[in-house]
Design a protein around this motif. Structure first.
Motif, short mmCIF file in Angstrom:
data_model
loop_
_atom_site.label_atom_id
_atom_site.label_comp_id
_atom_site.label_asym_id
_atom_site.label_seq_id
_atom_site.Cartn_x
_atom_site.Cartn_y
_atom_site.Cartn_z
N GLU A 311 0.82 -1.21 0.00
CA GLU A 311 0.00 0.00 0.00
C GLU A 311 0.86 1.26 0.00
O GLU A 311 0.46 2.30 -0.55
CB GLU A 311 -0.92 0.00 1.22
N ILE A 312 2.06 1.17 0.65
CA ILE A 312 2.92 2.36 0.71
C ILE A 312 3.60 2.63 -0.63
O ILE A 312 3.93 3.79 -0.96
CB ILE A 312 3.95 2.21 1.84
N SER A 313 3.85 1.58 -1.38
CA SER A 313 4.62 1.76 -2.61
C SER A 313 3.95 2.73 -3.58
O SER A 313 4.62 3.52 -4.26
CB SER A 313 4.81 0.40 -3.29
N THR A 314 2.61 2.71 -3.63
CA THR A 314 1.91 3.62 -4.56
C THR A 314 2.08 5.08 -4.15
O THR A 314 2.49 5.92 -4.97
CB THR A 314 0.43 3.24 -4.65
N PRO A 315 1.79 5.45 -2.87
CA PRO A 315 2.02 6.85 -2.48
C PRO A 315 3.47 7.28 -2.64
O PRO A 315 3.75 8.42 -3.00
CB PRO A 315 1.58 6.90 -1.04
N LEU A 316 4.40 6.36 -2.37
CA LEU A 316 5.81 6.72 -2.52
C LEU A 316 6.14 7.03 -3.99
O LEU A 316 6.91 7.94 -4.29
CB LEU A 316 6.70 5.57 -2.02
N VAL A 318 4.07 8.26 -6.13
CA VAL A 318 3.49 9.58 -6.41
C VAL A 318 4.39 10.67 -5.86
O VAL A 318 4.66 11.69 -6.53
CB VAL A 318 2.07 9.66 -5.81
N ILE A 319 4.90 10.48 -4.63
CA ILE A 319 5.77 11.49 -4.00
C ILE A 319 7.04 11.69 -4.83
O ILE A 319 7.48 12.82 -5.09
CB ILE A 319 6.11 11.09 -2.57
N ARG A 322 6.14 13.64 -8.05
CA ARG A 322 5.93 15.07 -7.81
C ARG A 322 7.25 15.77 -7.47
O ARG A 322 7.46 16.94 -7.85
CB ARG A 322 4.93 15.26 -6.67
N ALA A 347 12.16 9.77 0.47
CA ALA A 347 11.22 8.84 -0.16
C ALA A 347 11.95 7.60 -0.66
O ALA A 347 11.46 6.46 -0.53
CB ALA A 347 10.48 9.54 -1.29
N THR A 351 11.58 3.67 0.50
CA THR A 351 11.45 2.59 -0.46
C THR A 351 12.43 1.46 -0.15
O THR A 351 12.08 0.28 -0.19
CB THR A 351 11.67 3.12 -1.88
#
Length: 520
Positions: A311-316, A318-319, A322, A347, A351
């Motif tokens: 679940e964290i890999s997707t927000p990471l 995105v971060i 950006r 970030a 990872t």
């Protein structure tokens, strides 16, 4: 993970069994010692009894010599009277009235004539004369053995006389007795001998062993007479039996008590050992259940970690995307560029840590590379210093020079030290001090974190590394469990202990890099 050591009851059970066996051997050795002492005491009593028999035989020997001398004197008197009778017969007249009164029967015959039958309770004494005749005087046994009759005691002492050339012994009461032991002693030239129970009964003594003394009397022409004094050893035997009984009671009773108490103690020890065995088995089962529970929780933790990482890999992602867009727009603004770079670095760090946890959750091993212990400490400090500043807690760091190189994963080791520092920060009060020391020790490196907080209870130390165990109201119970797992995969150890001045002391020991861990 390392296999857990066996529970305490199993480690101590062999030593307890050994102690029980030693105690049992001590009990039986003591009992055997008492029995040996008893046997020696009985043997000593037997020697005393034998000595008493020897002393009794010497007494009878002296008495036999005295009676032999008295018999010799009486036989001399009889010989003198026989010679007087022979003179009276030669003179043509018979024995005098005094002689006939003194002797129940007086016969004068030729040497070839057979002896006459003597009256009961008498003894014939044949005296050869100078004219070829033989004077046979019948002598009352009571007179010839007068002193013997006076010293005889019923059931205690018997005096016997054996005339020459006869096999039977003459008693004072007129009995003629055959005694093989006495005859054998005379033929063998022994002064004393012992009679068994049956031989003593044949002489009229009690059914006990007896001692006898023999003395020979040379009466010249009357031949060789033998006197025997036989005394029963019943009194000595009774005294020995009483002494033996007292000895047995005095020794065997304590021995029996010792054996009884020892047997009771052994039975009690067997019950205790059986109970200890049952407790050890119960502890082993309980330990197995706890390890199974920990394994189940670890599996649950791994599954949860994998889900969280996914679940964290997707927000990471995105971060990081950006951050790359912002990096292209900041232009010449160095401060903004530095901030965007920091976002990207952290970030990326997240990872890498997540990827390492995923590898651990899947059962894989981290890639071991040469690591400088100073880099581990400095990296951990950069990550936690803002937390200490915000909490108004002073963080002191001491890193020794010339530390050996470690073989491990830099990010995981940093994370382990970070968790210890954050725990110390949360346990400390504002204005206090937390110290991080990095020093060489035992062919490796120690990372030591000390605080002056509330401290850890001794009963909580054993469970502190279990997943989901926590004493904090808002704690997750995963921090020390993760540290413990990271330390294990680096072949190290984690030690938690109360600090002497209050607080907690946590120490991570990681062995130095070996030849098998050199970088490729």
């Amino acid at each position: 993970m390392r296999s857990a050591s066996p529970p305490l009851p199993f480690r101590t059970l062999p030593s307890r069994i050994a102690r029980a066996i030693r105690r049992g051997w001590l009990v039986w050795t003591a009992a055997l010692g008492v029995l040996a002492i008893t046997t020696l005491a009985l043997l000593d009593e037997q020697r005393e009894f034998e000595g008493a028999l020897v002393a009794l035989a010497r007494q009878q020997q002296m008495l036999a010599l005295l009676l032999s001398d008295e018999l010799s004197a009486r036989l001399s008197a009889v010989r003198r009277d026989a010679l007087l009778v022979a003179d009276d017969v030669s003179a043509g007249h018979g024995p005098s009235a005094g002689m006939r009164k003194a002797y129940p029967s007086i016969e004068v015959r030729s040497s070839e004539s057979a002896p006459s039958v003597r009256p009961p309770r008498t003894m014939s004494v044949r005296v050869p004369s100078t004219e070829g005749r033989t004077v046979e005087l019948t002598v009352p046994v009571a007179w010839l053995m007068g002193p013997s009759a006076r010293i005889e005691r019923p059931d205690e002492l018997v005096v016997l006389v054996r005339p020459p050339d006869e096999a039977l012994w003459q008693a004072a009461d007129g009995r003629q007795i055959e005694s093989t032991p006495l005859t054998r002693a005379v033929s063998e030239g022994r002064d004393t001998t012992r009679l068994e129970r049956d031989d003593a009964v044949a002489l009229g003594l009690p059914h006990r062993r007896a001692v006898a003394a023999v003395a020979a009397t040379d009466a010249g022409s009357l031949g060789r007479w033998t006197t025997a004094v036989v005394a029963s050893a019943s009194q000595e035997r009774d005294r020995w039996d009483r002494a033996r009984g007292r000895l047995l009671i005095g020794v065997l009773v304590p021995c029996a008590l010792i054996v009884a108490f020892g047997a009771t103690a052994l039975r009690r020890q067997r019950r205790e050992l059986e109970l200890e065995k049952q407790l050890a088995l119960a502890a082993l089962v309980r330990e197995s259940d706890e390890r199974l529970s920990r394994a189940s929780r670890a599996a649950t933790t791994g599954t949860l970690a994998m889900g969280i990482a996914h679940e964290i890999s997707t927000p990471l992602g995105v971060i990081l995307g950006r951050a790359e867009q912002l990096a292209a727009r900041v232009g010449e603004d160095s401060k903004a560029a530095r901030a965007v770079r920091t976002i990207s670095e952290q970030a990326e760090r997240i990872t890498q840590v997540v990827r390492g946890f995923l590898d651990l959750a899947r059962g894989g091993s981290p890639s071991l590379r040469p690591v400088d212990p100073g880099d581990v400490a400095r990296g951990a400090l950069r990550l936690v210093e803002h937390r200490f500043v915000a909490a108004h807690i002073t963080l002191v760091t001491v890193v020794d020079e010339g530390l050996p190189t470690l073989a491990g994963d830099l990010r995981l080791l940093e994370h382990a030290v970070v968790n210890l520092l954050l725990n110390a920060c949360e346990a400390s009060s504002p204005g206090t001090l937390v110290a991080l020391s990095v020093r060489a020790a035992d062919a490796g490196v120690d990372f030591i974190v000390e605080d002056r907080g509330a401290g850890i209870r001794p009963e909580d130390i054993a469970r502190a590394t279990e997943p989901f165990f926590t004493t904090k109201p808002a704690g997750s119970g995963l921090g020390l469990a993760i540290v413990h797992e990271i330390v294990n995969i680096h072949r190290g150890t984690l030690v938690l202990e109360p600090h002497e001045g209050g607080g907690t002391r946590a120490r991570i020991h990681v062995p130095a890099q070996g030849e098998e861990c050199s970088d490729a």
